[in-house]
Design a protein around this motif. Sequence first.
Motif, short mmCIF file in Angstrom:
data_model
loop_
_atom_site.label_atom_id
_atom_site.label_comp_id
_atom_site.label_asym_id
_atom_site.label_seq_id
_atom_site.Cartn_x
_atom_site.Cartn_y
_atom_site.Cartn_z
N ASP A 1 21.37 16.92 -8.61
CA ASP A 1 21.11 17.80 -7.55
C ASP A 1 19.75 18.86 -7.84
O ASP A 1 20.25 19.80 -8.26
N ARG B 1 18.27 16.16 -2.77
CA ARG B 1 19.23 16.96 -3.67
C ARG B 1 20.89 16.24 -3.52
O ARG B 1 21.68 16.59 -2.62
N ASP C 1 27.92 18.99 0.96
CA ASP C 1 27.88 19.03 -0.56
C ASP C 1 29.15 18.65 -1.12
O ASP C 1 29.20 17.38 -1.69
N ASP D 1 27.85 23.82 2.04
CA ASP D 1 27.31 24.92 1.22
C ASP D 1 25.94 25.08 1.75
O ASP D 1 24.88 24.68 1.26
CA CA Z 1 24.98 23.04 -2.79
#
Ligand code: CA
Length: 641
Positions: free
Chosen positions: A357, A433, A540, A555
């Motif tokens: 991430d 990410r 997330d 998130d």
């Molecule tokens: Ca996050």
Amino acid sequence: MTQINYDELSFDDEDEMKFPRAEVQDFDRVVEQAVSRRGFLGGLLAFGSGAAVMGTGLLNGSSAIAQQASRFAFEQLAPQTDGTVHVPSGYTWDVLVRWGDPLFSDAPAFDPKTGIPTKGSDRVFGENTDGMELFHKRGTELLVVNSEYVNAKINLPAEQDGQPASADDVTRLQNFQGVTVMEVAEGENGWDVVFDSPYNRRIHHRTPMAIDGPAAGHDLLKTAADPTGTQSLGTFNNCGSGRTPWGTYLTCEENFNSYFGTTEELSLSDVHAAGFKRYGVSTKVDPGRYNYHGFDARFDISQNPNEPHRAGYIVEIDPWNPDATPVKHTALGRFKHENAAYALAPNGQVVVYMGDDERGEYMYKWVSRDVYVHGGDTSTLLSEGQLFVAKFNDDGTGTWLALTPEDTGMTEAEIAVFTRMAGTAVSATTMDRPEWIAVNPTAVEAYCCLTNNSRRGALDDDGNIRTNAAGEPMVPNAPNPRDVNRYGQIVRWRPHNDDHAASTFDWDLYVMAGNPEVYTDGLYAGTANINAGNMFNSPDGMQFDSTGLIWIQTDGDDDNEGDFLGMGNNQMLAGDPVTGEIRRFLTGPNGSEVTGLTWSADRRTMFVGIQHPSAPFPDGEGALPRSTIVTVKRADNALVG
Ligand code: CA
Ligand code: FEO
Ligand code: CA
């Protein structure tokens, strides 16, 4: 010098501060470019047709939804903007445990104004709850939970700006993080932690760990305190979770870089300097986010330059043996590990999917050399095998590229310690990410949340596309198609031959989050399965339930304004992989991230994590906000997954 408020600074923004790049270009102009880019739309249509074969997809999602009956047992919850938790009508929620609640009867009492003192801070439930898994055996249920990081201002309310002022303060912060193992039980008044259970255990930043795999014993891991390079102290920034088929817990070390710093100007070897740059370990003389290095020399890279090489791994914990030493498995690579999602190949090889991430980093897969046999020897399954990195092609296919010495020019140990460089050497696909990966128990497929990437496709001051930490331009690509991606998407893949160990796969996007009220068309409106009622941003956390529904936790930006208008607070939604339908199920209090999900043995209770609320949740006005695990049940006690 301006004091940095780390409680207000995300880990992404911390990376940005350490490696500054130019501001993003005007958002409207970026949107125009994205929707007018013919190549993009061609690519998306290609996923759509591929997706049709797979039963769902980008462009046919809404018609599929209309044609099939919903599998959800609840009515969609409206977005919420207040300081508490909400669930749909017919469901109830309750507090199981909050940061600072006792695990043992000798634990200190929690003071609502000052929290927990240092003495006894390793006898309570940790801060910032994240990934969790439930294990059960002969009627005993153990909840194993990560405590990812600390909000220093909340954990050290007596100190100016939350910065540690003593070794005692550092010890307290170290004790609040790591992993909690706790027995839980349901009684007449709901679920509780079982005080003084022999299984209750805190694993924190000073707990002894064993190191195995190709990097164990290598010079890069040796320190003065551990000249063997095989034993370290502590597990760090424990983000997402995983489990193994043999009943152990996997905790995933994510933003470990933030715990290290230097008290002196450095003279580093080229190898150390390159590694610190790629992994974001600060080489500047400053206190950083936690200032451990100011009081604990282990975290001072001017004295212990190899210590950061001993963090950033997948760590295995046996929840049933409180005396067992956790094991750091270097074979599964060193990066900002989000979670670890296993699948079994048809022949019994163990496959573990993992994301790194950070903006523009990669997705990975581990395949064991040996096969899993119930009750058999499992000692090699996370140490002998092959690590791969994902390459996504624009035509809806992809390849897992083996990270071998031949292909990377690195030794096995170097691949294990500097895994990101190995991924770059084989031209892995830069991703937006990668957060949690989830494996569908009812179909041979897996999903990964690509949470957002505000730097994707953005230009620096010289007009060049901004880069990841390796210097690779983050040009939009097929699975990450949006410039300035503020909303995120979920990519899904199906391995060829219905074999998770296969080296090739087909992929599509299960959803692109977006705001169809603000952007009536184009990529920022999101895919057809996003509508005014179920909008969210920054997927997330993610877990499948036993019925094959996928639960998505967010998130993201919860200001409910501008691009995020109508989304409300962070939330948990359920998705149907077959129809593409997505419904909001739960909302968190202001400022919180909803992260971590598991089920009781009887599947009548969900355990859901509420991390870093800014509202004084759950104790109310005047009390410190506390990260909390809540239980969610149906009022009629029916199954919930
Ligand atoms: Ca996050
Ligand atoms: Fe700890 Fe990437 O979330
Ligand atoms: Ca996360």
